[in-house]
Design a protein around this motif. Structure first.
Motif, PDB file in Angstrom:
ATOM      1  N   LEU A   1      -1.817  -6.122  -0.603  1.00 22.19           N
ATOM      2  CA  LEU A   1      -1.654  -4.683  -0.386  1.00 22.19           C
ATOM      3  C   LEU A   1      -1.225  -4.370   1.044  1.00 22.19           C
ATOM      4  O   LEU A   1      -0.447  -3.455   1.288  1.00 22.19           O
ATOM      5  CB  LEU A   1      -2.952  -3.944  -0.704  1.00 22.19           C
TER       6      LEU A   1
ATOM      7  N   ARG B   1       0.844  -1.193   0.000  1.00 17.67           N
ATOM      8  CA  ARG B   1       0.000   0.000   0.000  1.00 17.67           C
ATOM      9  C   ARG B   1       0.886   1.252   0.000  1.00 17.67           C
ATOM     10  O   ARG B   1       0.528   2.289  -0.548  1.00 17.67           O
ATOM     11  CB  ARG B   1      -0.925  -0.015   1.218  1.00 17.67           C
TER      12      ARG B   1
ATOM     13  N   PHE C   1       4.505  -5.032  -7.377  1.00 16.26           N
ATOM     14  CA  PHE C   1       3.218  -5.514  -6.872  1.00 16.26           C
ATOM     15  C   PHE C   1       2.468  -6.285  -7.958  1.00 16.26           C
ATOM     16  O   PHE C   1       1.889  -7.347  -7.693  1.00 16.26           O
ATOM     17  CB  PHE C   1       2.361  -4.351  -6.383  1.00 16.26           C
TER      18      PHE C   1
ATOM     19  N   ARG D   1       4.987  -0.330  -7.889  1.00 16.14           N
ATOM     20  CA  ARG D   1       3.763  -0.748  -8.585  1.00 16.14           C
ATOM     21  C   ARG D   1       4.043  -1.924  -9.509  1.00 16.14           C
ATOM     22  O   ARG D   1       3.257  -2.869  -9.609  1.00 16.14           O
ATOM     23  CB  ARG D   1       3.177   0.425  -9.375  1.00 16.14           C
TER      24      ARG D   1
ATOM     25  N   LYS E   1      -5.600  -9.768  -3.695  1.00 20.31           N
ATOM     26  CA  LYS E   1      -5.109  -8.413  -3.939  1.00 20.31           C
ATOM     27  C   LYS E   1      -5.132  -7.579  -2.657  1.00 20.31           C
ATOM     28  O   LYS E   1      -4.152  -6.904  -2.313  1.00 20.31           O
ATOM     29  CB  LYS E   1      -5.948  -7.729  -5.013  1.00 20.31           C
TER      30      LYS E   1
ATOM     31  N   ARG F   1       3.565   1.002  -3.428  1.00 24.68           N
ATOM     32  CA  ARG F   1       2.951   1.295  -4.732  1.00 24.68           C
ATOM     33  C   ARG F   1       2.981   2.775  -5.089  1.00 24.68           C
ATOM     34  O   ARG F   1       2.633   3.155  -6.216  1.00 24.68           O
ATOM     35  CB  ARG F   1       1.499   0.796  -4.757  1.00 24.68           C
TER      36      ARG F   1
ATOM     37  N   LYS G   1       1.460 -10.112  -7.488  1.00 25.24           N
ATOM     38  CA  LYS G   1       0.033 -10.426  -7.492  1.00 25.24           C
ATOM     39  C   LYS G   1      -0.283 -11.473  -8.562  1.00 25.24           C
ATOM     40  O   LYS G   1      -0.997 -12.450  -8.305  1.00 25.24           O
ATOM     41  CB  LYS G   1      -0.783  -9.155  -7.756  1.00 25.24           C
TER      42      LYS G   1
END
Length: 782
Positions: free
Chosen positions: A740, A700, A712, A709, A736, A703, A716
């Motif tokens: 995060l 969180r 992630f 980003r 997801k 990102r 993911k």
């Protein structure tokens, strides 16, 4: 130290190996000294031994095992003997699956009904949580299998659970959040699992003051284990008193621990004490047992799952519609009849050995039956004739699977929109409708007062269908009682303004006023109060008496309560004993539960129950002296069938009677953040994270950077690829949301070696723009 001779023969490397996992589920063996490995598995309501790749969200495959009702339902039994049996049978199955240590029970307080993991916990009340857990632990340990109580402590939401900072005053901490653990540890479990979160600015796994309390004040001698991937600093956690880090962090901390001992920032005794506790665990429970998935006890396990469900389901409303009769023309409605909600999601999610279905069994109960296979037919108005002809309707509703799972919290108390629309369409027929709720946590029931009957079936496990039908048709007299309050609106709960959210600092401003403690003190009307549950018979509370009217500290009070069954059917009643201080000068709840007993009473008979109340049941925690005190004056002992029920009252005195009553305005002042700050002196908040980024940052935060980003997205997609259930849209959302909130360090240790902590450091360096050192660390697998 108990194992000093062995410890003296261990090399420094072997010591460090022993205090971290070998992999996701096993401790590290030292073969040259005959130190075995033990195998762990999740298991609050069933043994989840994973087949291959381990994970902490129930994503990957596990061996089939018995699915018992979730703790949110089994707690409603209020039956300690039943919880002992559950623990014993879980241990039997654990041995068949080669499991030495079962990660359970979970006994966190249900601070707020939106908690995504509430289905894993017993109650909003610390006494109920502690007593049921204590019995569960005794059962499992009686079979030579270890119990690991979790999650210690103030781990009461899933949002930002790895990094959140629970801000809790000293009185609330002791009276509400520590108390269930203190009671449970009286059963001497093999282990205690520390939680992910911080408490008042410090990670629980490295909180030396808290761990000292557990060790010295409570006398816990077992092993202190981290939650999976919780440790942010192994040196600090060792100094704080944590014994075993799970799962393995590889060689990452070896040199750090060695250097800390050399520089005297960590004592070698701290390391040796941790090793000693781990050795005690593995020699007590080990060695690892062979896998025998079928032990021949499957029918015995299934029968217990049925009994727990039938003793725990709660009859919430009955306007004479129940029990149903076999000749009646009955219509069944609800998609959950085909795919029932039997458990929650996450690390407790198991593959059941078998599942009973209402649709397969109901022909044994009903002779004239119609099943409406598609809820959409009701919504479109295609079945008006059938609805009008039906004498009774059974409507089964519940939450979606993604609403009750580890890693995410709920956002509303409402049932799904489609189900609310279904109730609206059925409005003309609700008087002849029995609503069955398959939920593991509180929901707002639309048109609640108009239903002919309401039954909380809960997350009922693999044998729940027969239990439900036996209750609906009167073969079993319902005896479950609510272990949490069902309010009328989300905003009615005092923790609502402070729950969830994306900030790391979470003020527990409501303090001691959790659940019924608040609703009785405000006072505020609720849909269904704590301790509530109906029966097909009638119980009459007749007399209450005590063996003394004046108490002094250290003396016990014997209270005798007589209850008669004046109905026509045998039934079980949970007799609840509450305590109220009259004219208190200390802010406190209107009354609190101090004891309970469940008893079977035949029709026309009277049961006489003895309760032994110690003087410390009258005590409240005083932050000035950092201990419990007893306020002198008049008290009332109240016996009843729920927290609102007051048929019997007995008065008792401690010293002189006090004078003025508290100002009713003070409750609102107490529950503000400013009130919490005043009680604590100041709020030990943690500052908002800024660059540079660290291993302790969640995605969180990461990102916010373009490389973060990209990272992630890669992780993911990999998680979705590995998940056997990733094609389900709800599971993708859960994965997801969980990722995060997960720090990069936790992902690394949970990756089974795919990403080492050193490589994770390299990724952080890259995100911080340190490309040279980042690339160098990425190449280093150590």
């Amino acid at each position: 130290m108990k194992y000093k001779v062995i410890i003296d023969n261990l090399t420094p490397e072997e010591k460090v190996r022993l205090i971290t996992g070998k992999n996701v589920w096993e401790t590290y063996p030292i073969e040259r000294l005959n130190i075995p490995s033990v195998f762990m598995a999740d298991g609050p309501h069933g043994i989840r031994r994973q087949v291959d790749t381990g994970d902490n969200l129930g994503i990957n495959q596990s061996y089939p095992s018995t699915l018992y009702p979730s703790s949110s339902l089994s707690g409603c039994s209020f039956d300690e003997n039943l919880m002992f049996e559950l623990g014993k049978h879980l241990a039997m199955e654990a041995k068949e699956q080669g499991v030495n240590l079962v990660l359970g029970p979970g006994i966190n307080i249900k601070r707020h009904p939106l908690g995504g993991r509430n289905f894993e916990y017993f109650s909003e009340d610390p006494l109920v949580s502690g007593r049921l857990a204590k019995a569960w632990i005794k059962g499992i340990e009686s079979e030579g299998v270890g119990a690991c109580v979790k999650h210690f402590t103030c781990n009461n939401q899933e949002t930002n659970r790895f990094l959140m900072n629970s801000l809790v005053d000293e009185r609330t901490l002791n009276e509400i959040y520590l108390r269930p653990f203190k009671i449970a540890l009286e059963a001497k479990p093999s282990a205690l699992m520390t939680s992910y979160n911080r408490l008042n600015g410090r990670y629980v796994h490295a909180n030396a003051d808290l761990i000292k309390k557990v060790r010295t004040e409570w006398g816990f001698q077992g092993c202190l284990i981290s939650d999976w991937g919780a440790v942010d600093d192994r040196v600090a956690s060792l100094a704080g008193g944590l014994d075993l880090e799970m799962p393995s962090s590889g060689d990452y901390y070896f040199n750090k621990i060695k250097q800390a001992i050399k520089q005297k920032t960590l004592s070698e005794r701290s390391l040796d004490e941790a090793v000693n506790h781990v050795l005690d665990l593995v020699f007590k429970l080990g060695p690892k047992k062979p896998l025998k998935p079928k032990g021949g006890n499957e029918s015995k396990y299934h029968e217990l799952a049925y009994r727990i469900a039938s003793e725990s389901m709660v009859l919430l409303q009955n306007k004479g519609i129940l029990p149903l009769k076999k000749p009646e023309k009955v219509m069944l409605i609800g998609d959950l009849l085909k795919k029932p909600r039997l458990q929650g999601g996450g690390s407790s999610h198991i593959i059941p050995r078998k599942v009973d279905y209402v649709l397969d069994l109901i022909d044994n109960y009903a002779s004239d039956l119609t099943y409406l296979e598609n809820e959409t037919d009701v919504l479109k108005g295609n079945c008006q004739t059938e609805l009008e002809q039906a004498e009774k309707i059974i409507l089964v509703l519940g939450l979606n699977e993604e609403d009750e799972t580890e890693g995410t919290d709920r956002v509303t108390l409402d049932l799904p929109l489609k189900q609310r629309s279904l109730v609206e369409k059925l409005k003309p027929y609700l008087g002849k409708t029995v609503l069955v709720l398959m939920t593991g946590s509180v929901v707002i029931i639309p048109e609640r007062e108009n239903f002919g009957g309401v039954v909380l079936a809960g997350l009922m496990g693999q044998a729940g269908a027969k239990a439900l039908l036996d209750i609906l048709y009167g073969t079993v007299n319902p005896s479950g009682k609510l272990t949490e309050t069902y309010a009328d609106a989300l905003e009615d709960y005092p923790a609502t303004p402070f729950f969830g959210g994306k900030t790391e600092n979470v003020p527990y401003a409501e303090g001691i006023f959790v659940g019924y403690r608040y609703f009785l003190t405000k006072p505020k009307e609720v849909a269904y109060p704590f301790g509530y549950g109906l029966s097909y018979t009638e119980f009459r509370y007749q007399t209450i008496k005590g063996n003394r009217s004046t108490l002094t500290e250290g003396t016990n009070l014997k209270v005798t309560v007589s209850v008669a069954n004046v109905g026509a059917m045998a039934g079980k009643e949970t007799v609840q004993l509450y305590l109220r201080k009259v004219n208190s000068r200390i802010i406190r709840p209107n009354k609190v539960l101090i004891d309970f007993q469940k008893v079977l009473i035949q029709p026309g008979k009277t049961a006489e129950l003895d309760f032994f109340v110690p003087s410390d049941a009258f005590a409240v925690y005083d932050e000035k002296v950092h201990d419990y005190i007893i306020e002198p004056g008049e008290y009332e002992i109240i016996a009843g069938g729920n927290c609102l029920d007051e048929p019997l009252v007995f008065k008792v005195f401690f010293g002189k009677e006090t004078e003025a009553q508290i100002n009713p305005e003070s409750l609102d002042e107490y529950m503000r953040v400013e009130g919490l700050a005043q009680r604590m002196g100041s709020l030990p908040t943690i500052p908002k994270r800024k660059r540079p980024y660290t291993l302790n940052d969640s995605f969180r935060i990461l990102r916010k950077n373009i490389l973060g980003r990209l990272l992630f997205a890669v992780i993911k997609n990999q998680a979705l690829k590995l998940s056997r259930r990733s094609r389900e849209a709800w599971m993708k959302k859960v994965i997801k949301a969980t990722l995060l909130d997960t720090p990069l360090r936790t992902l690394a240790v949970m990756s089974s070696g795919a990403l080492t902590l050193k490589q994770a450091e390299g990724l952080i360096d890259l995100i911080n723009g340190k490309f040279s050192s980042g690339i160098k660390k990425l190449k280093n697998k150590a």
